[in-house]
Scaffold this active site. Structure first.
Site, PDB file in Angstrom:
ATOM      1  N   ARG A   1       4.651 -22.474   9.759  1.00 14.80           N
ATOM      2  CA  ARG A   1       3.436 -22.544   8.958  1.00 14.80           C
ATOM      3  C   ARG A   1       3.654 -23.409   7.713  1.00 14.80           C
ATOM      4  NH1 ARG A   1       2.476 -16.131   8.491  1.00 14.80           N
ATOM      5  NH2 ARG A   1       4.754 -16.254   8.490  1.00 14.80           N
TER       6      ARG A   1
ATOM      7  N   ARG B   1      15.555  -3.126  11.711  1.00 11.47           N
ATOM      8  CA  ARG B   1      16.149  -4.030  10.714  1.00 11.47           C
ATOM      9  C   ARG B   1      15.615  -5.433  10.997  1.00 11.47           C
ATOM     10  NH1 ARG B   1      20.119  -6.611  13.623  1.00 11.47           N
ATOM     11  NH2 ARG B   1      21.188  -5.418  15.252  1.00 11.47           N
TER      12      ARG B   1
ATOM     13  N   VAL C   1      10.911  -9.076  14.090  1.00 17.05           N
ATOM     14  CA  VAL C   1      10.839 -10.403  13.479  1.00 17.05           C
ATOM     15  C   VAL C   1       9.926 -10.349  12.256  1.00 17.05           C
ATOM     16  CG1 VAL C   1      10.123 -12.796  13.832  1.00 17.05           C
ATOM     17  CG2 VAL C   1      11.310 -11.560  15.659  1.00 17.05           C
TER      18      VAL C   1
ATOM     19  N   SER D   1      -2.522 -10.477   9.942  1.00 18.08           N
ATOM     20  CA  SER D   1      -2.465  -9.202  10.650  1.00 18.08           C
ATOM     21  C   SER D   1      -3.149  -9.322  12.016  1.00 18.08           C
ATOM     22  CB  SER D   1      -3.146  -8.104   9.817  1.00 18.08           C
ATOM     23  OG  SER D   1      -2.438  -7.871   8.622  1.00 18.08           O
TER      24      SER D   1
ATOM     25  N   VAL E   1       1.788   0.311  10.599  1.00 18.08           N
ATOM     26  CA  VAL E   1       1.276   1.035   9.432  1.00 18.08           C
ATOM     27  C   VAL E   1       1.500   0.216   8.166  1.00 18.08           C
ATOM     28  CG1 VAL E   1       1.525   3.310  10.462  1.00 18.08           C
ATOM     29  CG2 VAL E   1       3.449   2.307   9.254  1.00 18.08           C
TER      30      VAL E   1
ATOM     31  N   HIS F   1       6.135  -9.437  -0.405  1.00 18.19           N
ATOM     32  CA  HIS F   1       6.616  -8.165   0.175  1.00 18.19           C
ATOM     33  C   HIS F   1       7.822  -7.629  -0.618  1.00 18.19           C
ATOM     34  CE1 HIS F   1       3.921  -8.661   3.580  1.00 18.19           C
ATOM     35  NE2 HIS F   1       4.403  -9.858   3.788  1.00 18.19           N
TER      36      HIS F   1
ATOM     37  N   ASN G   1       8.585 -12.772  10.503  1.00 15.14           N
ATOM     38  CA  ASN G   1       7.531 -13.794  10.366  1.00 15.14           C
ATOM     39  C   ASN G   1       6.934 -14.097  11.734  1.00 15.14           C
ATOM     40  OD1 ASN G   1       9.991 -15.069  11.108  1.00 15.14           O
ATOM     41  ND2 ASN G   1       9.253 -17.049  10.411  1.00 15.14           N
ATOM     42  N   MET G   2       6.436 -13.058  12.389  1.00 18.75           N
ATOM     43  CA  MET G   2       5.872 -13.224  13.727  1.00 18.75           C
ATOM     44  C   MET G   2       4.851 -14.359  13.811  1.00 18.75           C
ATOM     45  SD  MET G   2       5.404  -9.293  15.067  1.00 18.75           S
ATOM     46  CE  MET G   2       4.557  -9.812  16.563  1.00 18.75           C
TER      47      MET G   2
ATOM     48  N   ASP H   1       8.045  -6.348   7.602  1.00 14.75           N
ATOM     49  CA  ASP H   1       7.916  -7.074   6.331  1.00 14.75           C
ATOM     50  C   ASP H   1       7.911  -6.120   5.146  1.00 14.75           C
ATOM     51  OD1 ASP H   1       7.907  -9.825   6.765  1.00 14.75           O
ATOM     52  OD2 ASP H   1       5.830  -9.829   7.406  1.00 14.75           O
TER      53      ASP H   1
ATOM     54  N   ALA I   1       5.559  -3.700  10.991  1.00 13.50           N
ATOM     55  CA  ALA I   1       5.659  -3.280   9.585  1.00 13.50           C
ATOM     56  C   ALA I   1       6.973  -3.687   8.934  1.00 13.50           C
ATOM     57  CB  ALA I   1       5.482  -1.761   9.491  1.00 13.50           C
TER      58      ALA I   1
ATOM     59  N   LYS J   1       5.908 -18.010   3.050  1.00 15.86           N
ATOM     60  CA  LYS J   1       6.871 -16.917   3.000  1.00 15.86           C
ATOM     61  C   LYS J   1       7.538 -16.846   1.633  1.00 15.86           C
ATOM     62  CE  LYS J   1       7.674 -14.374   5.661  1.00 15.86           C
ATOM     63  NZ  LYS J   1       6.976 -13.073   5.848  1.00 15.86           N
TER      64      LYS J   1
ATOM     65  N   TYR K   1       3.278 -14.958   0.243  1.00 20.09           N
ATOM     66  CA  TYR K   1       3.633 -13.589   0.614  1.00 20.09           C
ATOM     67  C   TYR K   1       4.993 -13.271  -0.010  1.00 20.09           C
ATOM     68  CZ  TYR K   1       0.040 -13.581   4.304  1.00 20.09           C
ATOM     69  OH  TYR K   1      -1.145 -13.624   4.996  1.00 20.09           O
TER      70      TYR K   1
ATOM     71  N   ASP L   1      -3.575   7.296  13.976  1.00 24.12           N
ATOM     72  CA  ASP L   1      -3.796   7.007  12.561  1.00 24.12           C
ATOM     73  C   ASP L   1      -4.171   8.304  11.833  1.00 24.12           C
ATOM     74  OD1 ASP L   1      -4.297   4.175  10.967  1.00 24.12           O
ATOM     75  OD2 ASP L   1      -5.407   5.826  10.068  1.00 24.12           O
TER      76      ASP L   1
END
Length: 371
Positions: free
Chosen positions: A18, A282, A301, A137, A242, A99, A303-304, A273, A271, A78, A97, A201
């Protein structure tokens, strides 16, 4: 109106394709009198050549060092990696981003740098939603089923199951933890391929809505410990989706729970990230995406969406560009002072944590907005 230098570096994360800006963003900024620097090759992974940026007014610079040194506002995708930390300098604004709550070394490096860190993932719009998180997402949710279906194949160490089954043979059982944007997209794609889906959920209103709009092969369940454990015991594919905006993801699947899962079942922890919602998760990379724990395949991963760079870049920049223009035109203080939703994106400023969940994650003091 102030004139800024806006810099867009080439992303260096493993298999990250990206880029933080498209040519239309360059045109919008230069028409407003700003200078835009693009690092050579930054758009290649998204199919955008340097010439396309130049045509619309950008200056192409050869090195990251040159770009970071000149830019007042850096627009990325990123978080800055360790190799990039020396480029950060006081007074600079970085928009990407971050995180933070899942990464203490990054948090400490950004605090020490003195930059203003505006995080895509905590900005809210007038409706209270997360507009800069939503498109990625959507991509990650859809990709999670695409990747899960692949890693269920036996050559990838999976159970050897076709997600949708065939006549006379049952389809896969898919469990989705979290019914937000990621989870809803994952459930819809998995159901469309013919899998049996359990969508779990804590928000009953959300579950009621999704129960109305989802295909009949999607079952909604309230998220409690017993329901999760029961679902794990039959899951061929588990999607972790989540989210606590700005905070660490809750740990819904413990290490000992893996013993309940079927041999060679697959976990896709979207989740990750934000630290992951599975204790044994991990971070992994597109280069080496999976590992095994207790005979369960883990795909984590970080950075899918980077793997589908062209789709992701255009989806992301559709929503980031208005904020880039606001930051460039009004400056950080003016933009934050007039846009409360954007103000929520300011996580760290001049060596101080502004975002409460980031401060809570590491036991750090939390300051109020500086403007």
């Amino acid at each position: 109106m102030q004139r800024l230098v806006v810099g867009v570096p080439r992303e260096i994360k493993n298999h990250e394709y990206r880029v933080g800006m498209t040519p239309v963003g360059v045109e919008e900024l230069t028409q407003r009198g700003h200078k835009v620097l693009i690092q050579a090759g930054a758009g290649q992974g998204s199919g955008i050549p340097d010439e396309a940026y130049k045509t619309h007014g950008a200056e192409i610079v050869a090195t990251a060092e040159e770009l970071w040194a000149a830019a007042d506002l850096v627009v990325k995708v990123k978080e800055p990696l360790e190799k990039e930390w020396p480029h950060l300098r006081p007074g600079q604004t970085v928009f990407t981003y971050f995180h933070f709550a899942a990464d203490r070394p990054l948090t400490e490096a950004v605090l020490a740098s003195g930059i203003s860190a505006v995080a895509y993932e905590t900005i809210r719009d007038a409706k209270g939603t997360l507009p800069l998180l939503t498109p990625m997402s959507e991509v990650a949710g859809r990709m999670s089923i695409q990747e899960g279906a692949k890693f269920l194949e036996r050559p990838f160490e999976g159970r050897g199951i076709l997600l949708g089954g065939v006549p006379g043979v049952a389809p896969a059982q898919v469990v989705v933890l979290g019914a937000g944007v990621v989870g809803a997209n994952a459930a819809r794609v998995a159901a469309g391929l013919g899998a049996h889906v359990k969508l779990i959920d804590v928000n009953l209103d959300r579950l009621r809505y999704l129960a109305d709009v989802m295909p009949p092969n999607v079952t909604t369940l309230f998220s409690d410990r017993h329901n999760i454990l029961d679902a794990l015991s039959t899951a061929d594919l588990l999607i972790g989706s989540v989210l606590i905006p700005g905070g660490r993801a809750p740990m819904l699947v413990r290490a000992e729970d893996l013993k309940r899962m079927l041999p060679r079942s697959v976990i896709i922890d979207v989740a990750i990230d934000q630290g992951g919602c599975v204790e044994t998760s991990r971070p992994t990379t597109h280069e080496k995406p999976t590992y095994m724990v207790d005979d369960v395949v883990h795909y984590c991963v970080t950075n899918m969406p980077g793997a589908v760079g062209r789709t992701s870049t255009y989806a992301l920049t559709n929503v980031t560009l208005p904020y880039v223009l606001e930051l460039a035109t009004k400056g950080l203080q003016g933009a934050v002072g007039t846009n409360p939703g954007l103000a929520l994106g300011l996580n760290i400023h001049a060596g101080k944590v502004i975002q409460p969940l980031v401060a809570a994650a590491f036991g750090l003091p939390c300051e109020g907005l500086p403007f």
